[in-house]
Design a protein around this motif. Structure first.
Motif, PDB file in Angstrom:
ATOM      1  N   CYS A  11      39.877  52.590  51.505  1.00 32.38           N
ATOM      2  CA  CYS A  11      40.329  52.411  50.128  1.00 32.38           C
ATOM      3  C   CYS A  11      39.192  52.045  49.178  1.00 32.38           C
ATOM      4  O   CYS A  11      39.394  51.975  47.966  1.00 32.38           O
ATOM      5  CB  CYS A  11      41.423  51.351  50.067  1.00 32.38           C
ATOM      6  SG  CYS A  11      40.925  49.764  50.739  1.00 32.38           S
ATOM      7  N   CYS A  12      38.016  51.784  49.731  1.00 37.43           N
ATOM      8  CA  CYS A  12      36.874  51.424  48.888  1.00 37.43           C
ATOM      9  C   CYS A  12      35.964  52.621  48.646  1.00 37.43           C
ATOM     10  O   CYS A  12      34.916  52.493  48.012  1.00 37.43           O
ATOM     11  CB  CYS A  12      36.094  50.277  49.533  1.00 37.43           C
ATOM     12  SG  CYS A  12      37.150  48.882  49.972  1.00 37.43           S
ATOM     13  N   THR A  15      36.831  55.003  44.851  1.00 34.01           N
ATOM     14  CA  THR A  15      37.906  54.189  44.291  1.00 34.01           C
ATOM     15  C   THR A  15      38.227  54.578  42.846  1.00 34.01           C
ATOM     16  O   THR A  15      37.341  55.001  42.097  1.00 34.01           O
ATOM     17  CB  THR A  15      37.564  52.686  44.354  1.00 34.01           C
ATOM     18  OG1 THR A  15      38.642  51.935  43.818  1.00 34.01           O
ATOM     19  CG2 THR A  15      36.296  52.342  43.573  1.00 34.01           C
ATOM     20  N   LEU A  51      37.046  50.448  38.401  1.00 35.40           N
ATOM     21  CA  LEU A  51      35.873  50.163  39.234  1.00 35.40           C
ATOM     22  C   LEU A  51      34.940  51.369  39.268  1.00 35.40           C
ATOM     23  O   LEU A  51      35.388  52.506  39.378  1.00 35.40           O
ATOM     24  CB  LEU A  51      36.305  49.845  40.676  1.00 35.40           C
ATOM     25  CG  LEU A  51      36.761  48.426  40.987  1.00 35.40           C
ATOM     26  CD1 LEU A  51      37.297  48.352  42.414  1.00 35.40           C
ATOM     27  CD2 LEU A  51      35.636  47.418  40.790  1.00 35.40           C
ATOM     28  N   CYS A  58      32.903  52.138  46.186  1.00 37.81           N
ATOM     29  CA  CYS A  58      32.978  51.086  45.173  1.00 37.81           C
ATOM     30  C   CYS A  58      31.658  50.317  45.086  1.00 37.81           C
ATOM     31  O   CYS A  58      31.001  50.058  46.105  1.00 37.81           O
ATOM     32  CB  CYS A  58      34.114  50.124  45.541  1.00 37.81           C
ATOM     33  SG  CYS A  58      34.165  48.644  44.510  1.00 37.81           S
ATOM     34  N   PHE A  60      31.152  47.378  44.898  1.00 41.84           N
ATOM     35  CA  PHE A  60      31.163  46.129  45.677  1.00 41.84           C
ATOM     36  C   PHE A  60      31.353  46.347  47.181  1.00 41.84           C
ATOM     37  O   PHE A  60      31.533  45.385  47.918  1.00 41.84           O
ATOM     38  CB  PHE A  60      32.273  45.195  45.165  1.00 41.84           C
ATOM     39  CG  PHE A  60      32.065  44.747  43.754  1.00 41.84           C
ATOM     40  CD1 PHE A  60      30.998  43.924  43.428  1.00 41.84           C
ATOM     41  CD2 PHE A  60      32.931  45.146  42.753  1.00 41.84           C
ATOM     42  CE1 PHE A  60      30.799  43.506  42.115  1.00 41.84           C
ATOM     43  CE2 PHE A  60      32.741  44.736  41.439  1.00 41.84           C
ATOM     44  CZ  PHE A  60      31.674  43.918  41.121  1.00 41.84           C
ATOM     45  N   PHE A  61      31.318  47.570  47.620  1.00 34.20           N
ATOM     46  CA  PHE A  61      31.545  47.844  49.043  1.00 34.20           C
ATOM     47  C   PHE A  61      30.211  47.858  49.782  1.00 34.20           C
ATOM     48  O   PHE A  61      29.284  48.583  49.411  1.00 34.20           O
ATOM     49  CB  PHE A  61      32.250  49.201  49.192  1.00 34.20           C
ATOM     50  CG  PHE A  61      32.637  49.538  50.600  1.00 34.20           C
ATOM     51  CD1 PHE A  61      33.501  48.724  51.309  1.00 34.20           C
ATOM     52  CD2 PHE A  61      32.141  50.688  51.214  1.00 34.20           C
ATOM     53  CE1 PHE A  61      33.871  49.039  52.608  1.00 34.20           C
ATOM     54  CE2 PHE A  61      32.515  51.009  52.508  1.00 34.20           C
ATOM     55  CZ  PHE A  61      33.370  50.181  53.205  1.00 34.20           C
ATOM     56  N   CYS A  68      34.139  44.142  51.626  1.00 32.30           N
ATOM     57  CA  CYS A  68      34.053  43.907  50.185  1.00 32.30           C
ATOM     58  C   CYS A  68      33.201  42.659  49.955  1.00 32.30           C
ATOM     59  O   CYS A  68      33.512  41.601  50.508  1.00 32.30           O
ATOM     60  CB  CYS A  68      35.466  43.684  49.645  1.00 32.30           C
ATOM     61  SG  CYS A  68      35.500  43.177  47.924  1.00 32.30           S
ATOM     62  N   ILE A  70      32.968  40.949  47.310  1.00 30.33           N
ATOM     63  CA  ILE A  70      33.625  39.994  46.390  1.00 30.33           C
ATOM     64  C   ILE A  70      35.063  39.756  46.840  1.00 30.33           C
ATOM     65  O   ILE A  70      35.963  39.602  46.009  1.00 30.33           O
ATOM     66  CB  ILE A  70      33.594  40.494  44.925  1.00 30.33           C
ATOM     67  CG1 ILE A  70      34.233  41.892  44.805  1.00 30.33           C
ATOM     68  CG2 ILE A  70      32.185  40.482  44.368  1.00 30.33           C
ATOM     69  CD1 ILE A  70      34.670  42.230  43.390  1.00 30.33           C
ATOM     70  N   ARG A  74      38.214  39.720  44.392  1.00 29.02           N
ATOM     71  CA  ARG A  74      38.399  41.163  44.167  1.00 29.02           C
ATOM     72  C   ARG A  74      39.524  41.414  43.150  1.00 29.02           C
ATOM     73  O   ARG A  74      40.360  40.526  42.902  1.00 29.02           O
ATOM     74  CB  ARG A  74      38.700  41.875  45.499  1.00 29.02           C
ATOM     75  CG  ARG A  74      40.028  41.529  46.129  1.00 29.02           C
ATOM     76  CD  ARG A  74      40.015  41.957  47.593  1.00 29.02           C
ATOM     77  NE  ARG A  74      41.292  41.793  48.266  1.00 29.02           N
ATOM     78  CZ  ARG A  74      41.803  40.631  48.664  1.00 29.02           C
ATOM     79  NH1 ARG A  74      41.170  39.500  48.403  1.00 29.02           N
ATOM     80  NH2 ARG A  74      42.949  40.591  49.302  1.00 29.02           N
ATOM     81  N   PRO A  75      39.549  42.615  42.570  1.00 28.09           N
ATOM     82  CA  PRO A  75      40.570  42.928  41.562  1.00 28.09           C
ATOM     83  C   PRO A  75      41.988  42.754  42.097  1.00 28.09           C
ATOM     84  O   PRO A  75      42.245  42.949  43.290  1.00 28.09           O
ATOM     85  CB  PRO A  75      40.297  44.411  41.251  1.00 28.09           C
ATOM     86  CG  PRO A  75      38.873  44.621  41.606  1.00 28.09           C
ATOM     87  CD  PRO A  75      38.601  43.728  42.769  1.00 28.09           C
ATOM     88  N   CYS A  78      43.353  45.532  44.152  1.00 26.86           N
ATOM     89  CA  CYS A  78      42.867  45.575  45.542  1.00 26.86           C
ATOM     90  C   CYS A  78      43.650  44.589  46.398  1.00 26.86           C
ATOM     91  O   CYS A  78      43.841  44.816  47.589  1.00 26.86           O
ATOM     92  CB  CYS A  78      41.374  45.246  45.598  1.00 26.86           C
ATOM     93  SG  CYS A  78      40.325  46.418  44.718  1.00 26.86           S
TER      94      CYS A  78
END
Ligand code: SF4
Ligand code: SF4
Length: 130
Positions: A11-12, A15, A51, A58, A60-61, A68, A70, A74-75, A78
């Protein structure tokens, strides 16, 4: 339940996760190091903050650990994932891209409860009217 995603990270990749202003503020305020909104945000074709991808994943990935960086901040989208709101079908659905959705949402009650939170998030933070 942080270990269920190990060796996945699907899922990252590529994204399209939408961000609220609260998401952006929380990420910037808690990020270790210098970061600006432009570093990790794009504007979607619908005008939403989204993102940003770097090299198909992403921002942040971490591709080495497939995690992740963060995670705690994270959002919100997410955090809800793999439950998502499908605008066309006008209902919450489990994203087919996630290989283990039932681990996160084992029963209908969990899905219903989170779906209400998703709708509230979309209305209050993204100002989307249904
Ligand atoms: S939420 Fe699903 S798709 Fe995303 S990393 Fe976890 S198992 Fe993979
Ligand atoms: S913020 Fe984290 S959980 Fe969300 S898409 Fe990026 S790497 Fe994945």
């Amino acid at each position: 339940m942080t270990n269920v995603c190990l060796d996945c990270g699907k899922c990252c990749l590529e994204t399209e996760m939408i961000l609220s202003q609260e998401d952006v503020k929380r990420i910037i305020n808690n990020f270790e190091g210098e970061i600006e909104q432009e570093d990790f945000c794009n504007i979607s074709s619908d005008g939403f903050l989204q993102l940003r991808n770097n090299d198909h994943h992403c921002y942040f990935f971490d591709t080495l650990t497939k995690t992740c960086i963060i995670y705690d901040t994270r959002p919100q989208g997410c955090k809800f994932y793999p439950l998502i709101y499908n605008m066309k079908e006008d209902k919450c659905v489990l994203d087919e891209d996630c290989p283990k959705p039932s681990v996160f949402y084992p029963n209908i009650n969990e899905r219903k409860k989170t779906c209400l939170e998703i709708i509230k998030f979309l209305k209050n933070q993204l100002k989307i009217n249904f």
